[in-house]
Motif scaffolding. Structure first.
Motif, PDB file in Angstrom:
ATOM      1  N   LYS A  53     -43.680  10.332 -39.393  1.00 13.57           N
ATOM      2  CA  LYS A  53     -42.759  11.363 -39.895  1.00 13.57           C
ATOM      3  C   LYS A  53     -42.112  12.128 -38.740  1.00 13.57           C
ATOM      4  N   GLY A  54     -42.291  11.616 -37.532  1.00 12.76           N
ATOM      5  CA  GLY A  54     -41.601  12.209 -36.383  1.00 12.76           C
ATOM      6  C   GLY A  54     -42.273  13.440 -35.813  1.00 12.76           C
ATOM      7  N   VAL A  55     -43.528  13.647 -36.171  1.00 15.65           N
ATOM      8  CA  VAL A  55     -44.248  14.799 -35.629  1.00 15.65           C
ATOM      9  C   VAL A  55     -45.420  14.297 -34.797  1.00 15.65           C
ATOM     10  N   LYS A  81     -54.478  35.013 -26.954  1.00 12.95           N
ATOM     11  CA  LYS A  81     -53.150  34.882 -27.578  1.00 12.95           C
ATOM     12  C   LYS A  81     -52.522  33.512 -27.312  1.00 12.95           C
ATOM     13  N   THR A  82     -53.374  32.492 -27.181  1.00 11.05           N
ATOM     14  CA  THR A  82     -52.851  31.116 -27.059  1.00 11.05           C
ATOM     15  C   THR A  82     -53.505  30.231 -28.119  1.00 11.05           C
ATOM     16  N   PRO A  83     -53.370  30.645 -29.396  1.00 12.06           N
ATOM     17  CA  PRO A  83     -54.023  29.840 -30.431  1.00 12.06           C
ATOM     18  C   PRO A  83     -53.385  28.461 -30.532  1.00 12.06           C
ATOM     19  N   PRO A  84     -54.134  27.472 -30.960  1.00 15.82           N
ATOM     20  CA  PRO A  84     -53.526  26.181 -31.223  1.00 15.82           C
ATOM     21  C   PRO A  84     -52.615  26.318 -32.443  1.00 15.82           C
ATOM     22  N   SER A  85     -51.809  25.343 -32.673  1.00 16.19           N
ATOM     23  CA  SER A  85     -50.949  25.390 -33.856  1.00 16.19           C
ATOM     24  C   SER A  85     -51.806  25.336 -35.116  1.00 16.19           C
ATOM     25  N   GLY A  86     -52.851  24.510 -35.059  1.00 16.43           N
ATOM     26  CA  GLY A  86     -53.727  24.417 -36.213  1.00 16.43           C
ATOM     27  C   GLY A  86     -55.138  24.034 -35.804  1.00 16.43           C
ATOM     28  N   ALA A  87     -56.058  24.168 -36.740  1.00 16.35           N
ATOM     29  CA  ALA A  87     -57.450  23.837 -36.429  1.00 16.35           C
ATOM     30  C   ALA A  87     -58.162  23.279 -37.648  1.00 16.35           C
ATOM     31  N   GLN A  88     -59.095  22.376 -37.387  1.00 15.10           N
ATOM     32  CA  GLN A  88     -60.015  21.882 -38.414  1.00 15.10           C
ATOM     33  C   GLN A  88     -61.057  22.961 -38.628  1.00 15.10           C
ATOM     34  N   ALA A 315     -43.307  21.597 -38.382  1.00 14.50           N
ATOM     35  CA  ALA A 315     -44.256  20.543 -37.987  1.00 14.50           C
ATOM     36  C   ALA A 315     -45.592  20.742 -38.704  1.00 14.50           C
ATOM     37  N   GLN A 316     -46.039  21.998 -38.813  1.00 14.83           N
ATOM     38  CA  GLN A 316     -47.283  22.292 -39.543  1.00 14.83           C
ATOM     39  C   GLN A 316     -47.142  21.858 -41.008  1.00 14.83           C
ATOM     40  N   ASN A 317     -45.998  22.172 -41.590  1.00 17.07           N
ATOM     41  CA  ASN A 317     -45.765  21.781 -42.991  1.00 17.07           C
ATOM     42  C   ASN A 317     -45.821  20.266 -43.160  1.00 17.07           C
ATOM     43  N   THR A 318     -45.225  19.569 -42.197  1.00 17.67           N
ATOM     44  CA  THR A 318     -45.231  18.103 -42.283  1.00 17.67           C
ATOM     45  C   THR A 318     -46.660  17.574 -42.228  1.00 17.67           C
ATOM     46  N   LEU A 319     -47.491  18.177 -41.380  1.00 19.35           N
ATOM     47  CA  LEU A 319     -48.897  17.747 -41.323  1.00 19.35           C
ATOM     48  C   LEU A 319     -49.597  18.034 -42.645  1.00 19.35           C
ATOM     49  N   ALA A 320     -49.372  19.217 -43.196  1.00 22.22           N
ATOM     50  CA  ALA A 320     -50.021  19.578 -44.469  1.00 22.22           C
ATOM     51  C   ALA A 320     -49.601  18.601 -45.572  1.00 22.22           C
ATOM     52  N   GLU A 321     -48.327  18.278 -45.608  1.00 28.00           N
ATOM     53  CA  GLU A 321     -47.838  17.334 -46.627  1.00 28.00           C
ATOM     54  C   GLU A 321     -48.398  15.933 -46.385  1.00 28.00           C
TER      55      GLU A 321
END
Ligand code: GAL
Length: 417
Positions: A53-55, A81-88, A315-321
């Motif tokens: 999906k290009g991400v 203040k350098t959080p990752p974009s997302g986390a498990q 990009a986060q939305n694309t991962l969630a989808e």
């Protein structure tokens, strides 16, 4: 160069850099703790689906079962203040970050994609909190599994044990022929996995629920003492090399015929698959002794930090989808050893153990036999889990500690919170 030409090229350059920045931002840096060989296969399946999906999935893996190390790294990254974009995360950890207001509200995406209709109803309340979707559930694991080496059971003429009495008899037979009965990694959560399975076996789902509610009478009961008695018995069925061993190295002992049994969540299955082992041929997967009819669940979810940048949100939305896509749900579950968190998927694609997990979940739901894992942060806040972790790991390594001591230590520890 005329002023007009300069302005056009400057605008073009800016536009291009914005486009480049947007493209650059079409990535998600994911902090997770899926580092064993089998787990990495799962990550690869997600990376491939997301890449299509290009991400790009930027990996920020931190080793250590149940994520205690990863959660530590996450805290320091958020603090700097350098959080990752997302986390498990597991749900209890997710709630901590959600309460701090640091997670993205995924409600718009959830509404657009109909998560209320697609996600398993029994877990939705964990993710939709105060009307906000705080994370996307990715996959469901089950912790009450017994994995066994079929050849070693045959060696002592045994069938997989249905309860702990049968397990102990087989374990003695295995010891008598020089086989390590139980592969175990001597780490607090692995001792914990044994305990939560024994509690469910000895007391049943309602009893288990009272334990996680901290009911003093229940925790001090004869049933709880008999649970610790059984845990104490397991000290004699593990090998001297157990202390500190990672869970996947314990799984490798069963794969390689160095031990007959392992009690472990179904992430272990990914290791058997990676080693080319066939379920019900080279190894078996049955409910942990005495927990047939029960299902101890935990869910891995992805939570996203609001980086305040539109490109990274998309990009986060694309991962969630992507993770909730029915095909990806099954692809990932097959690699990871888990089962999907959506209601509508092709269960015929799951292997024997996967289908067994799915069917057992369905029948356990009918009998109110589904309970949350204590040691994989599904059941209670971290501080309370910490009390159970401290007591169970001290108990397992301290032979002078009695079961009575253990239940009193639990009550005391919980009372101090
Ligand atoms: C669990 C996690 C699983 C698996 C396991 C071993 O807590 O939910 O996905 O990674 O730990 O590390």
């Amino acid at each position: 160069m005329t002023k007009a030409a300069f302005r056009i090229s400057a605008a073009l350059a800016l536009g291009l850099s914005a486009v480049a920045a947007y493209a650059e931002d079409q990535s998600v840096e994911m902090l997770h703790f899926w580092t064993s060989g089998g787990e990495a296969e799962g990550v690869r399946a997600l990376q491939t689906a997301l890449g299509a999906k290009g991400v790009a999935w930027k990996d920020a893996a931190v080793a250590g079962g149940t994520g205690a190390n990863a959660y530590q790294v996450l805290r320091s990254r958020v603090a700097s203040k350098t959080p990752p974009s997302g986390a498990q995360m597991h749900i209890q950890e997710t709630l901590v970050w959600a309460r701090e207001g640091l997670l993205r509200d995924l409600s718009d995406l959830a509404a657009k994609d109909g998560w209320r209709n697609s996600v398993l109803p029994s877990i939705q309340a964990n993710y939709e909190v105060d009307g906000k979707w705080i994370a996307v559930p990715v996959t469901m694991h089950r912790s009450n599994w017994l994995w066994y080496n079929t050849a070693l059971l045959k060696k002592v003429g045994a069938e997989p044990p249905k309860d702990w009495e049968e397990f102990n008899v087989i374990a003695e037979k295995l010891k008598a022929v020089g086989v390590t009965p139980l592969a175990l990694g001597g780490q607090n959560w692995q001792y914990g996995d044994l305990l939560e399975n024994i509690i469910l076996a000895k007391g049943g789902p309602d009893f288990y629920r009272k334990v996680i509610a901290g009911d003093e009478e229940t925790i001090k009961s004869e049933t709880m003492i008999s649970a610790f008695d059984q845990l104490a018995k397991l000290r004699g069925y593990v090998d001297a090399g157990s202390p500190g061993r990672d869970w996947n190295l314990a799984t490798a002992m069963v794969i390689n015929g160095e031990a007959a049994f392992q009690i472990m969540g179904d992430w272990a299955k990914a290791e058997f698959a990676l080693a080319g082992k066939q379920p019900d041929v080279d190894y078996g997967c049955v409910a942990a002794p005495g927990t047939g009819g029960g299902f101890v669940w935990l869910v891995d979810n992805f939570a996203f930090f609001d980086t305040g940048n539109e490109a990274s949100r998309s990009a986060q939305n694309t991962l969630a989808e992507t993770v909730l896509d029915p095909k990806v749900q099954v692809d990932f579950a097959i690699k990871k050893g888990s089962i999907p968190v959506i209601t509508d998927f092709d269960s015929s694609r799951l292997d024997t153990c996967g289908r067994r997990s799915f069917e057992d979940r369905t029948s356990a739901e009918d009998k109110n036999g589904v309970v949350p894992s204590i040691f994989h942060n599904a059941a209670m806040p971290g501080a309370r889990t910490g009390v159970f972790l401290d007591v169970v790991s001290e108990f397992f390594v301290t032979t002078s500690m009695t079961s009575q001591d253990a239940v009193e230590a639990l009550v005391e520890g919980l009372a101090q919170l």
